[in-house]
Design an enzyme around this catalytic site. Sequence first.
Site, short mmCIF file in Angstrom:
data_model
loop_
_atom_site.label_atom_id
_atom_site.label_comp_id
_atom_site.label_asym_id
_atom_site.label_seq_id
_atom_site.Cartn_x
_atom_site.Cartn_y
_atom_site.Cartn_z
N VAL A 113 0.95 -1.22 0.00
CA VAL A 113 -0.14 0.04 -0.02
C VAL A 113 0.71 1.26 0.03
O VAL A 113 0.27 2.47 0.13
CB VAL A 113 -0.83 0.01 1.37
CG1 VAL A 113 -1.94 -1.31 1.11
CG2 VAL A 113 -0.16 0.07 2.67
N ASP A 114 2.21 0.94 -0.13
CA ASP A 114 3.05 2.10 0.20
C ASP A 114 3.25 3.12 -1.18
O ASP A 114 4.02 4.29 -1.11
CB ASP A 114 4.51 1.63 0.36
CG ASP A 114 4.89 0.75 -0.48
OD1 ASP A 114 4.75 0.52 -1.52
OD2 ASP A 114 5.76 -0.34 0.07
N HIS A 129 -4.57 -4.43 -2.53
CA HIS A 129 -5.01 -4.02 -1.02
C HIS A 129 -5.25 -2.47 -0.86
O HIS A 129 -4.96 -1.76 0.38
CB HIS A 129 -4.04 -4.42 -0.04
CG HIS A 129 -4.14 -6.02 -0.01
ND1 HIS A 129 -3.35 -6.94 0.52
CD2 HIS A 129 -5.17 -7.00 -0.53
CE1 HIS A 129 -3.62 -8.12 0.45
NE2 HIS A 129 -4.77 -8.28 -0.05
P1 NAD Z 1 4.31 -10.17 4.98
O1 NAD Z 1 4.77 -9.31 5.88
O2 NAD Z 1 3.44 -11.30 5.28
O3 NAD Z 1 5.68 -11.27 4.36
C1 NAD Z 1 6.83 -10.59 3.92
C2 NAD Z 1 7.51 -11.76 2.98
O4 NAD Z 1 8.58 -10.96 2.41
C3 NAD Z 1 8.19 -12.73 3.80
O5 NAD Z 1 7.67 -14.12 3.43
C4 NAD Z 1 9.44 -12.62 3.93
O6 NAD Z 1 10.16 -13.87 3.98
C5 NAD Z 1 9.63 -12.00 2.65
N1 NAD Z 1 10.74 -10.93 2.58
C6 NAD Z 1 11.26 -10.28 3.33
N2 NAD Z 1 12.45 -9.24 2.97
C7 NAD Z 1 12.53 -9.66 1.73
C8 NAD Z 1 13.35 -9.44 0.77
N3 NAD Z 1 14.40 -8.31 1.04
N4 NAD Z 1 13.19 -9.92 -0.57
C9 NAD Z 1 12.42 -11.04 -0.72
N5 NAD Z 1 11.44 -11.13 0.26
C10 NAD Z 1 11.48 -10.79 1.48
O7 NAD Z 1 3.84 -9.48 3.72
P2 NAD Z 1 2.71 -9.79 2.69
O8 NAD Z 1 3.08 -11.08 2.08
O9 NAD Z 1 2.85 -8.62 1.71
O10 NAD Z 1 1.42 -9.67 3.42
C11 NAD Z 1 1.19 -8.86 4.36
C12 NAD Z 1 -0.07 -7.90 4.10
O11 NAD Z 1 0.47 -6.55 4.83
C13 NAD Z 1 -0.39 -7.37 2.69
O12 NAD Z 1 -1.41 -7.61 2.30
C14 NAD Z 1 -0.06 -5.86 2.52
O13 NAD Z 1 -1.30 -5.07 2.27
C15 NAD Z 1 0.15 -5.48 4.00
N6 NAD Z 1 1.61 -4.69 4.08
C16 NAD Z 1 2.15 -3.85 3.30
C17 NAD Z 1 3.40 -3.17 3.23
C18 NAD Z 1 3.96 -2.12 2.50
O14 NAD Z 1 3.18 -1.50 1.67
N7 NAD Z 1 5.04 -2.13 2.19
C19 NAD Z 1 4.01 -3.51 4.47
C20 NAD Z 1 3.51 -4.49 5.17
C21 NAD Z 1 2.44 -5.16 4.93
#
Ligand code: NAD
Length: 261
Positions: A113-114, A129
Amino acid sequence: MTFPVDNPEASDAASDQIVRALAGASSLTVLTGAGVSAASGVPTFRGEEGLWRSHRPERLATPEAFSENPRLVWEWYQWRKERIAACKPNRAHEVIAEWSHRYPAFTLITQNVDGLHERAGTRNVVRFHGSIWEVSCWNGCRSSPARWPDHTVTYAELPPKCPHCGGLVRPGVVWFGEGIASETLELAARALANDVFLTIGTSSVVYPAASLSSAAKARGAFTGEINLEATPVSAQLDASVHGAAEVVLDELSSRCDDSGR
Ligand code: NAD
Ligand code: ZN
């Protein structure tokens, strides 16, 4: 092909398969999760940094939490907005943006969502999302649009108010327990027909996003995964590379350039 983290040869073989698939493809779909933004400094939900003031994201990102304590939920979103505003797209976002311009048919489905994919210049983004840079009226008042952009990072007052009815506004994101808009599901479903489907940096435990890679495989796509570790879908996909998205995508990109893609 899936392999344990300590098996670099299998990782290389899986990378080779992905390079070959990308080289022969004319259409590509990429599904991303929080792992893609980790190197930019945006915390994932399930990583060590996921906790905020000892609250679990799964307990804050819900309609129930918002009705109970909208101020607390907004404080968390304001903290996330401040953090995200200070971050820049990393190499993983850049490579995906390059691919989005290179393949005649391309879709990025992101759970993030960033807004970092958009900032990297990616075209055809399906925000599965929603976006932290949008809000909607909590009461769904008649005079407000379904959602509207809100780039405020630090609010003068929390929780922020709806300019149309004076009630509460909510972040324009899909919370745990909420459904995905039917137009969004339709756009994602259409992208399953592409030649290659890559799932990158997602734990593949949040549904329905987690079901997309297997659905693409069932439609005949080559399916690849890039993640630091194995996920519940790894074994079902054609190739699973264990590594950081920003490193693996950079390597894949140079190898695809060498192969003329
Ligand atoms: P998650 O936090 O459940 O999982 C993150 C995954 O990324 C893990 O499997 C981990 O092993 C992997 N990971 C971590 N660092 C990595 C890297 N450098 N390279 C490759 N893989 C890496 O996140 P998700 O699966 O996106 O689900 C969580 C929900 O939370 C999503 O639906 C999302 O909407 C939301 N969310 C969004 C953000 C964002 O916008 N950046 C951040 C956190 C959560
Ligand atoms: Zn309103």
